[in-house]
Scaffold this motif. Structure first.
Motif, PDB file in Angstrom:
ATOM      1  N   ASN A 195       0.841  -1.205   0.000  1.00 27.04           N
ATOM      2  CA  ASN A 195       0.000   0.000   0.000  1.00 27.04           C
ATOM      3  C   ASN A 195       0.874   1.252   0.000  1.00 27.04           C
ATOM      4  OD1 ASN A 195      -2.721  -1.129   0.057  1.00 27.04           O
ATOM      5  ND2 ASN A 195      -2.190  -1.872   2.104  1.00 27.04           N
ATOM      6  N   LYS A 196       1.641   1.414  -1.064  1.00 26.50           N
ATOM      7  CA  LYS A 196       2.567   2.544  -1.153  1.00 26.50           C
ATOM      8  C   LYS A 196       1.840   3.882  -1.162  1.00 26.50           C
ATOM      9  CE  LYS A 196       4.552   0.975  -4.879  1.00 26.50           C
ATOM     10  NZ  LYS A 196       5.467   0.915  -6.055  1.00 26.50           N
ATOM     11  N   ASP A 197       0.603   3.892  -1.646  1.00 27.43           N
ATOM     12  CA  ASP A 197      -0.163   5.142  -1.702  1.00 27.43           C
ATOM     13  C   ASP A 197      -0.782   5.506  -0.361  1.00 27.43           C
ATOM     14  OD1 ASP A 197      -1.800   2.892  -1.877  1.00 27.43           O
ATOM     15  OD2 ASP A 197      -3.392   4.008  -2.896  1.00 27.43           O
ATOM     16  N   LYS A 198      -0.672   4.614   0.624  1.00 27.39           N
ATOM     17  CA  LYS A 198      -1.209   4.875   1.966  1.00 27.39           C
ATOM     18  C   LYS A 198      -0.088   4.691   2.991  1.00 27.39           C
ATOM     19  CE  LYS A 198      -5.948   3.435   0.861  1.00 27.39           C
ATOM     20  NZ  LYS A 198      -5.698   3.149  -0.563  1.00 27.39           N
ATOM     21  N   GLU A 199       1.013   5.388   2.751  1.00 27.19           N
ATOM     22  CA  GLU A 199       2.202   5.238   3.582  1.00 27.19           C
ATOM     23  C   GLU A 199       1.958   5.738   4.999  1.00 27.19           C
ATOM     24  OE1 GLU A 199       6.708   5.572   2.211  1.00 27.19           O
ATOM     25  OE2 GLU A 199       5.782   7.537   2.431  1.00 27.19           O
ATOM     26  N   SER A 200       2.374   4.938   5.975  1.00 29.71           N
ATOM     27  CA  SER A 200       2.218   5.292   7.382  1.00 29.71           C
ATOM     28  C   SER A 200       3.499   5.926   7.922  1.00 29.71           C
ATOM     29  CB  SER A 200       1.880   4.043   8.214  1.00 29.71           C
ATOM     30  OG  SER A 200       0.649   3.490   7.815  1.00 29.71           O
ATOM     31  N   THR A 246      -2.613   3.344  14.423  1.00 32.57           N
ATOM     32  CA  THR A 246      -3.023   2.589  13.242  1.00 32.57           C
ATOM     33  C   THR A 246      -4.485   2.175  13.360  1.00 32.57           C
ATOM     34  OG1 THR A 246      -2.541   0.342  14.035  1.00 32.57           O
ATOM     35  CG2 THR A 246      -0.679   1.626  13.158  1.00 32.57           C
ATOM     36  N   ARG A 247      -5.021   1.741  12.222  1.00 37.34           N
ATOM     37  CA  ARG A 247      -6.358   1.175  12.189  1.00 37.34           C
ATOM     38  C   ARG A 247      -6.291  -0.305  12.581  1.00 37.34           C
ATOM     39  NH1 ARG A 247      -9.933   2.044   7.927  1.00 37.34           N
ATOM     40  NH2 ARG A 247      -8.952   0.295   6.846  1.00 37.34           N
ATOM     41  N   ALA A 248      -7.462  -0.924  12.669  1.00 38.18           N
ATOM     42  CA  ALA A 248      -7.530  -2.324  13.067  1.00 38.18           C
ATOM     43  C   ALA A 248      -7.248  -3.276  11.911  1.00 38.18           C
ATOM     44  CB  ALA A 248      -8.898  -2.632  13.677  1.00 38.18           C
ATOM     45  N   HIS A 249      -7.385  -2.776  10.678  1.00 40.44           N
ATOM     46  CA  HIS A 249      -7.241  -3.653   9.520  1.00 40.44           C
ATOM     47  C   HIS A 249      -6.424  -2.964   8.433  1.00 40.44           C
ATOM     48  CE1 HIS A 249     -10.263  -6.228  11.375  1.00 40.44           C
ATOM     49  NE2 HIS A 249     -11.037  -5.156  11.526  1.00 40.44           N
ATOM     50  N   MET A 250      -5.873  -3.754   7.532  1.00 43.21           N
ATOM     51  CA  MET A 250      -5.119  -3.249   6.401  1.00 43.21           C
ATOM     52  C   MET A 250      -6.058  -2.574   5.395  1.00 43.21           C
ATOM     53  SD  MET A 250      -2.414  -5.397   4.003  1.00 43.21           S
ATOM     54  CE  MET A 250      -1.630  -6.155   5.427  1.00 43.21           C
ATOM     55  N   PRO A 251      -5.663  -1.430   4.834  1.00 39.37           N
ATOM     56  CA  PRO A 251      -4.452  -0.651   5.123  1.00 39.37           C
ATOM     57  C   PRO A 251      -4.531  -0.017   6.507  1.00 39.37           C
ATOM     58  CG  PRO A 251      -5.858   0.568   3.609  1.00 39.37           C
ATOM     59  CD  PRO A 251      -6.486  -0.788   3.775  1.00 39.37           C
ATOM     60  N   TYR A 252      -3.413  -0.023   7.194  1.00 43.83           N
ATOM     61  CA  TYR A 252      -3.387   0.345   8.610  1.00 43.83           C
ATOM     62  C   TYR A 252      -3.228   1.841   8.856  1.00 43.83           C
ATOM     63  CZ  TYR A 252      -2.994  -4.609   9.728  1.00 43.83           C
ATOM     64  OH  TYR A 252      -3.237  -5.955   9.841  1.00 43.83           O
ATOM     65  N   LYS A 253      -3.027   2.605   7.807  1.00 42.98           N
ATOM     66  CA  LYS A 253      -2.810   4.042   7.984  1.00 42.98           C
ATOM     67  C   LYS A 253      -3.920   4.664   8.808  1.00 42.98           C
ATOM     68  CE  LYS A 253      -1.825   8.364   5.569  1.00 42.98           C
ATOM     69  NZ  LYS A 253      -1.596   9.030   4.279  1.00 42.98           N
ATOM     70  N   GLY A 254      -3.526   5.294   9.914  1.00 46.23           N
ATOM     71  CA  GLY A 254      -4.506   5.867  10.829  1.00 46.23           C
ATOM     72  C   GLY A 254      -4.613   7.369  10.706  1.00 46.23           C
ATOM     73  N   LYS A 255      -5.100   7.987  11.749  1.00 44.37           N
ATOM     74  CA  LYS A 255      -5.396   9.419  11.724  1.00 44.37           C
ATOM     75  C   LYS A 255      -4.129  10.250  11.674  1.00 44.37           C
ATOM     76  CE  LYS A 255      -7.887  13.006  14.277  1.00 44.37           C
ATOM     77  NZ  LYS A 255      -8.710  13.300  15.492  1.00 44.37           N
ATOM     78  N   TYR A 256      -3.152   9.925  12.521  1.00 41.08           N
ATOM     79  CA  TYR A 256      -1.943  10.727  12.617  1.00 41.08           C
ATOM     80  C   TYR A 256      -0.819  10.059  11.834  1.00 41.08           C
ATOM     81  CZ  TYR A 256      -4.585  12.740  16.458  1.00 41.08           C
ATOM     82  OH  TYR A 256      -5.561  13.312  17.210  1.00 41.08           O
ATOM     83  N   MET A 257      -0.766  10.317  10.547  1.00 44.08           N
ATOM     84  CA  MET A 257       0.227   9.702   9.668  1.00 44.08           C
ATOM     85  C   MET A 257       0.943  10.753   8.840  1.00 44.08           C
ATOM     86  SD  MET A 257       0.028   6.554  10.425  1.00 44.08           S
ATOM     87  CE  MET A 257      -1.035   5.290  11.029  1.00 44.08           C
TER      88      MET A 257
END
Length: 257
Positions: A195-200, A246-257
């Motif tokens: 998930n390169k477009d959703k980098e954490s 992080t979120r609970a599921h993939m993609p894991y990117k959360g609020k503060y990224m």
């Protein structure tokens, strides 16, 4: 390099192949040594690390392989195997990634007896299960890399629902919830590959409580870094403890990224 819970292994290999199509991926199979009583498995990590170093040295000699292009990825006990390999190889490896390195019998020991920043040019570590039970934690708590990233503080992973950790030291009897917390490090790494477009991103902070208060959400002066495969070595010589949600599921990117 692992030793536990290999049902995710094909996902990791496939994600690496998709991301680096020209790379050669070697899986170190030491299951017979890892699936023993925990103290015995710990004692075997050095042996497996030395044997891995022998293979890498052979590839250097026969295949003209450059150590700077070698990236070892180790989960749990396998993280320390990678550390021993880096310690015994002839030269300096390019990178080692430790995915929730095992804690019992490695916490607070000397650097040469576990994964450490001395084992490669760049050592990055994901800590996902550092909650203590009976005075120890399944994943190592102390920082042991150039950057040490603690998703969700390193002691809780959304979606795992861990409540009872008694008996967690008996690796063969770990419940699904404990496995979820410990194994989340692997899935975060796989997420960073596919998930390169959703980098954490993780943020440098003195402790988890300050991060949870929103004090450390700055990228100034290299105070943030991508996690997993996309992490970069900092120019600072000091170890960096970093945090993210992080979120609970993939993609894991959360609020503060």
């Amino acid at each position: 390099m692992s030793g536990l819970f290999e049902n995710w292994l094909h996902k990791l290999v496939q994600a690496l192949q998709q991301r680096e199509s020209y790379a050669n991926i070697i899986v170190v199979d030491w299951m017979s040594l890892a699936h023993q009583l925990y103290p015995d498995a710990v004692n075997h990590t050095k042996l497996v690390g030395i044997e891995t170093a022998v293979l890498i040295d052979w590839l250097q000699e026969k295949g003209n392989m450059s150590l700077k292009n070698v990236h070892l990825i180790g989960y749990s006990l396998g993280a320390h195997v990678a550390g021993f390999a880096g310690n015994y190889v002839s030269g300096t490896l390019g990178r080692i990634t430790g995915l929730d390195p095992a804690g019992p019998m490695f916490e607070d020991v000397e650097a040469h007896k576990r994964l450490s920043p001395d084992d490669a040019e760049f050592v990055d570590v994901l800590h996902t299960y550092t909650r203590e039970a009976l005075g120890v934690s399944i994943g190592i708590k102390m920082p042991i890399g150039h950057i040490d990233i603690y998703p969700n503080g390193g002691d809780y992973q959304p979606g795992c629902g861990l409540s009872d950790v008694l008996g967690a030291l008996a690796y063969g009897n770990i419940g699904d919830a404990v496995k979820c917390e410990h194994e989340r490090s692997v899935h975060l790494f796989v997420d960073s590959l596919i998930n390169k477009d959703k980098e954490s991103f993780a943020f440098q902070c003195t402790d988890s409580n300050r991060f949870k208060k929103g004090i450390c959400l700055s990228c100034r002066k290299n105070r943030c870094n991508a996690i997993g495969y996309n992490a970069k070595k900092s120019t600072s010589k000091r170890n960096s403890k970093m945090y993210l949600k992080t979120r609970a599921h993939m993609p894991y990117k959360g609020k503060y990224m």
